[in-house]
Design a protein around this motif. Sequence first.
Motif, PDB file in Angstrom:
ATOM      1  N   TYR A  92      19.617   2.844  -7.276  1.00  0.00           N
ATOM      2  CA  TYR A  92      20.704   1.969  -7.682  1.00  0.00           C
ATOM      3  C   TYR A  92      22.011   2.737  -7.525  1.00  0.00           C
ATOM      4  CZ  TYR A  92      17.382  -1.392  -9.606  1.00  0.00           C
ATOM      5  OH  TYR A  92      16.384  -2.322  -9.753  1.00  0.00           O
ATOM      6  N   SER A  93      22.791   2.312  -6.532  1.00  0.00           N
ATOM      7  CA  SER A  93      24.013   3.029  -6.156  1.00  0.00           C
ATOM      8  C   SER A  93      25.178   2.045  -6.178  1.00  0.00           C
ATOM      9  CB  SER A  93      23.835   3.639  -4.754  1.00  0.00           C
ATOM     10  OG  SER A  93      24.957   4.381  -4.354  1.00  0.00           O
ATOM     11  N   PRO A  94      25.834   1.873  -7.327  1.00  0.00           N
ATOM     12  CA  PRO A  94      26.826   0.810  -7.496  1.00  0.00           C
ATOM     13  C   PRO A  94      27.964   0.828  -6.476  1.00  0.00           C
ATOM     14  CG  PRO A  94      26.251   1.748  -9.618  1.00  0.00           C
ATOM     15  CD  PRO A  94      25.628   2.632  -8.577  1.00  0.00           C
ATOM     16  N   CYS A  95      28.304  -0.358  -6.014  1.00  0.00           N
ATOM     17  CA  CYS A  95      29.483  -0.544  -5.170  1.00  0.00           C
ATOM     18  C   CYS A  95      30.638  -0.948  -6.088  1.00  0.00           C
ATOM     19  CB  CYS A  95      29.228  -1.633  -4.127  1.00  0.00           C
ATOM     20  SG  CYS A  95      30.695  -2.039  -3.137  1.00  0.00           S
ATOM     21  N   TYR A 120      28.130   0.538 -13.175  1.00  0.00           N
ATOM     22  CA  TYR A 120      27.500   1.690 -13.830  1.00  0.00           C
ATOM     23  C   TYR A 120      27.119   1.340 -15.268  1.00  0.00           C
ATOM     24  CZ  TYR A 120      28.802   4.823  -9.999  1.00  0.00           C
ATOM     25  OH  TYR A 120      28.915   5.439  -8.770  1.00  0.00           O
ATOM     26  N   ASP A 121      28.037   0.717 -15.982  1.00  0.00           N
ATOM     27  CA  ASP A 121      27.760   0.365 -17.378  1.00  0.00           C
ATOM     28  C   ASP A 121      26.635  -0.660 -17.472  1.00  0.00           C
ATOM     29  OD1 ASP A 121      29.664   2.079 -18.372  1.00  0.00           O
ATOM     30  OD2 ASP A 121      31.245   0.556 -18.467  1.00  0.00           O
ATOM     31  N   TRP A 122      26.582  -1.598 -16.537  1.00  0.00           N
ATOM     32  CA  TRP A 122      25.528  -2.607 -16.551  1.00  0.00           C
ATOM     33  C   TRP A 122      24.161  -1.933 -16.399  1.00  0.00           C
ATOM     34  CZ3 TRP A 122      21.497  -4.386 -13.651  1.00  0.00           C
ATOM     35  CH2 TRP A 122      20.997  -5.651 -13.949  1.00  0.00           C
ATOM     36  N   PHE A 123      24.052  -1.016 -15.460  1.00  0.00           N
ATOM     37  CA  PHE A 123      22.775  -0.331 -15.254  1.00  0.00           C
ATOM     38  C   PHE A 123      22.395   0.539 -16.457  1.00  0.00           C
ATOM     39  CE2 PHE A 123      23.536  -1.115 -10.643  1.00  0.00           C
ATOM     40  CZ  PHE A 123      22.342  -1.765 -10.381  1.00  0.00           C
ATOM     41  N   LYS A 124      23.382   1.196 -17.054  1.00  0.00           N
ATOM     42  CA  LYS A 124      23.087   2.021 -18.227  1.00  0.00           C
ATOM     43  C   LYS A 124      22.545   1.183 -19.381  1.00  0.00           C
ATOM     44  CE  LYS A 124      26.474   5.617 -17.116  1.00  0.00           C
ATOM     45  NZ  LYS A 124      27.787   6.227 -17.449  1.00  0.00           N
ATOM     46  N   ASP A 125      22.965  -0.073 -19.455  1.00  0.00           N
ATOM     47  CA  ASP A 125      22.499  -0.965 -20.520  1.00  0.00           C
ATOM     48  C   ASP A 125      21.129  -1.574 -20.223  1.00  0.00           C
ATOM     49  OD1 ASP A 125      24.791  -0.550 -22.001  1.00  0.00           O
ATOM     50  OD2 ASP A 125      25.825  -2.332 -21.230  1.00  0.00           O
ATOM     51  N   HIS A 142       9.806  -5.200 -16.838  1.00  0.00           N
ATOM     52  CA  HIS A 142      11.227  -4.829 -16.929  1.00  0.00           C
ATOM     53  C   HIS A 142      12.058  -5.379 -15.768  1.00  0.00           C
ATOM     54  CE1 HIS A 142      10.569  -2.202 -20.361  1.00  0.00           C
ATOM     55  NE2 HIS A 142       9.572  -1.624 -19.720  1.00  0.00           N
ATOM     56  N   ASN A 143      11.524  -6.365 -15.049  1.00  0.00           N
ATOM     57  CA  ASN A 143      12.250  -6.958 -13.923  1.00  0.00           C
ATOM     58  C   ASN A 143      12.689  -5.892 -12.915  1.00  0.00           C
ATOM     59  OD1 ASN A 143      13.337  -9.127 -12.456  1.00  0.00           O
ATOM     60  ND2 ASN A 143      15.346  -8.901 -13.428  1.00  0.00           N
ATOM     61  N   SER A 144      11.841  -4.890 -12.715  1.00  0.00           N
ATOM     62  CA  SER A 144      12.055  -3.780 -11.769  1.00  0.00           C
ATOM     63  C   SER A 144      13.187  -2.835 -12.172  1.00  0.00           C
ATOM     64  CB  SER A 144      12.321  -4.300 -10.346  1.00  0.00           C
ATOM     65  OG  SER A 144      11.176  -4.905  -9.816  1.00  0.00           O
ATOM     66  N   LEU A 145      13.780  -3.036 -13.338  1.00  0.00           N
ATOM     67  CA  LEU A 145      14.898  -2.193 -13.759  1.00  0.00           C
ATOM     68  C   LEU A 145      14.373  -0.932 -14.457  1.00  0.00           C
ATOM     69  CD1 LEU A 145      17.295  -5.008 -14.993  1.00  0.00           C
ATOM     70  CD2 LEU A 145      17.636  -3.512 -13.012  1.00  0.00           C
ATOM     71  N   VAL A 146      13.706  -0.101 -13.656  1.00  0.00           N
ATOM     72  CA  VAL A 146      13.134   1.145 -14.164  1.00  0.00           C
ATOM     73  C   VAL A 146      13.552   2.293 -13.254  1.00  0.00           C
ATOM     74  CG1 VAL A 146      11.139  -0.039 -15.155  1.00  0.00           C
ATOM     75  CG2 VAL A 146      10.980   0.898 -12.840  1.00  0.00           C
ATOM     76  N   THR A 147      13.500   3.504 -13.797  1.00  0.00           N
ATOM     77  CA  THR A 147      13.738   4.701 -12.986  1.00  0.00           C
ATOM     78  C   THR A 147      12.576   5.674 -13.194  1.00  0.00           C
ATOM     79  OG1 THR A 147      15.020   5.795 -14.734  1.00  0.00           O
ATOM     80  CG2 THR A 147      16.248   4.485 -13.120  1.00  0.00           C
ATOM     81  N   GLY A 148      12.421   6.564 -12.223  1.00  0.00           N
ATOM     82  CA  GLY A 148      11.343   7.543 -12.275  1.00  0.00           C
ATOM     83  C   GLY A 148      10.332   7.291 -11.175  1.00  0.00           C
ATOM     84  N   GLY A 181       0.756  -1.242   0.000  1.00  0.00           N
ATOM     85  CA  GLY A 181       0.000   0.000   0.000  1.00  0.00           C
ATOM     86  C   GLY A 181       0.782   1.284   0.000  1.00  0.00           C
ATOM     87  N   ALA A 182       1.998   1.295  -0.515  1.00  0.00           N
ATOM     88  CA  ALA A 182       2.787   2.522  -0.551  1.00  0.00           C
ATOM     89  C   ALA A 182       2.103   3.603  -1.373  1.00  0.00           C
ATOM     90  CB  ALA A 182       4.177   2.239  -1.134  1.00  0.00           C
ATOM     91  N   GLY A 183       2.179   4.837  -0.901  1.00  0.00           N
ATOM     92  CA  GLY A 183       1.575   5.960  -1.614  1.00  0.00           C
ATOM     93  C   GLY A 183       2.522   6.649  -2.562  1.00  0.00           C
ATOM     94  N   PHE A 184       3.834   6.425  -2.396  1.00  0.00           N
ATOM     95  CA  PHE A 184       4.831   7.022  -3.296  1.00  0.00           C
ATOM     96  C   PHE A 184       5.982   6.046  -3.442  1.00  0.00           C
ATOM     97  CE2 PHE A 184       8.527   9.408  -4.571  1.00  0.00           C
ATOM     98  CZ  PHE A 184       8.049  10.421  -5.392  1.00  0.00           C
ATOM     99  N   VAL A 185       6.182   5.566  -4.657  1.00  0.00           N
ATOM    100  CA  VAL A 185       7.248   4.615  -4.953  1.00  0.00           C
ATOM    101  C   VAL A 185       8.040   5.135  -6.142  1.00  0.00           C
ATOM    102  CG1 VAL A 185       7.809   2.237  -5.553  1.00  0.00           C
ATOM    103  CG2 VAL A 185       5.789   2.714  -4.157  1.00  0.00           C
ATOM    104  N   ALA A 186       9.345   5.310  -5.960  1.00  0.00           N
ATOM    105  CA  ALA A 186      10.196   5.809  -7.046  1.00  0.00           C
ATOM    106  C   ALA A 186      11.530   5.086  -7.016  1.00  0.00           C
ATOM    107  CB  ALA A 186      10.398   7.314  -6.933  1.00  0.00           C
ATOM    108  N   GLN A 187      12.216   5.128  -8.142  1.00  0.00           N
ATOM    109  CA  GLN A 187      13.527   4.501  -8.236  1.00  0.00           C
ATOM    110  C   GLN A 187      14.445   5.367  -9.086  1.00  0.00           C
ATOM    111  OE1 GLN A 187      14.438   0.047  -7.824  1.00  0.00           O
ATOM    112  NE2 GLN A 187      13.927   0.316  -9.977  1.00  0.00           N
ATOM    113  N   GLY A 188      15.663   5.539  -8.593  1.00  0.00           N
ATOM    114  CA  GLY A 188      16.634   6.350  -9.311  1.00  0.00           C
ATOM    115  C   GLY A 188      17.932   5.606  -9.532  1.00  0.00           C
ATOM    116  N   PHE A 189      18.849   6.276 -10.188  1.00  0.00           N
ATOM    117  CA  PHE A 189      20.175   5.735 -10.498  1.00  0.00           C
ATOM    118  C   PHE A 189      21.167   6.834 -10.158  1.00  0.00           C
ATOM    119  CE2 PHE A 189      23.201   4.662 -14.247  1.00  0.00           C
ATOM    120  CZ  PHE A 189      24.028   3.911 -13.403  1.00  0.00           C
ATOM    121  N   SER A 190      22.190   6.495  -9.407  1.00  0.00           N
ATOM    122  CA  SER A 190      23.108   7.524  -8.921  1.00  0.00           C
ATOM    123  C   SER A 190      23.875   8.217 -10.042  1.00  0.00           C
ATOM    124  CB  SER A 190      24.090   6.927  -7.896  1.00  0.00           C
ATOM    125  OG  SER A 190      24.844   5.891  -8.472  1.00  0.00           O
TER     126      SER A 190
END
Length: 288
Positions: A196-199, A208-213, A239-245, A162-171
């Motif tokens: 998504y904050s790569p270690c 970083y390159d993997w996420f960009k692809d 998209h297997n959760s691989l989205v931003t926004g 029941g989340a009211g705001f769900v977002a995902q970003g990339f560093s």
Amino acid sequence: MATFKQFRNKVKPNWCPGCGDFSVLAAMQRAFANLGLEPEDVAIVSGIGCSGRISGYLNAYGFHGIHGRALPIAQGLKLANRDLTVVAAGGDGDGFAIGMGHTIHAIRRNVDITYIVMDNQVYGLTKGQTSPRSEVGFKTKSTPKGSIESPLSPMEMALTVGAGFVAQGFSSDLKQLTRLIEEGIKHKGFSLINVYSPCVTYNKINTYDWFKDHLVNLEEEEGYDPSDRTKAMQKLMEHNSLVTGIIYQDKNRPSYEDMIPGFREEPLVKQDLTLPREKFEAMVAEFS
């Protein structure tokens, strides 16, 4: 009005060079400034791990809590002082392992705070172990032959409880990440922002390159409507959760504070909490 530089302090982050958390820190500083906040208006509560150190790198009120417990502290802080902009922050291990119970109930409760999770799919501070976000087959010191456990899907989980705001970003996308944090803070209720904050030290797979692809920006998806919860779930699964926004936002759900009968808006410290003697004696009489 404060600039983003005024949200910096003199403590130099000791993250590894290239760590995605640097960008999260910068995005938070920019978001606070863009919203017209002052350092004394903001409180950062963090958990344990590399990302947990972020509360000490900002010029604002900071509380470095214990493992998995950033959210109960942040919620209590907000209920005690509505005037503060309260942001909780931590890593995927902190929020989706030992702290998962608190994460689920914070989402369900809907106190008006923002939770930023720096998701690097590995335990970094303890020198590289598999986390709840690591993919099947991911090899670390704790899973030398590869993880046999399926990774947790936090965005889908957030929608189901029941989340009211769900977002995902990339560093790597500082501009979008800054906007997401701004929108999360403006949202009335609990907002979850997974980043998504790569270690760069212990995760050589999700780079970083993997996420960009692999990442899909929902802002570029024609006709995408973040107010449609069903479509949000479908898009995540597609998209297997691989989205931003902004994945989903419900602007009509009232926050926890607004539903408490008789809850006062002013901070506790400004309230007259003196109990008249006659009222005290009347309350005692009820139990005598």
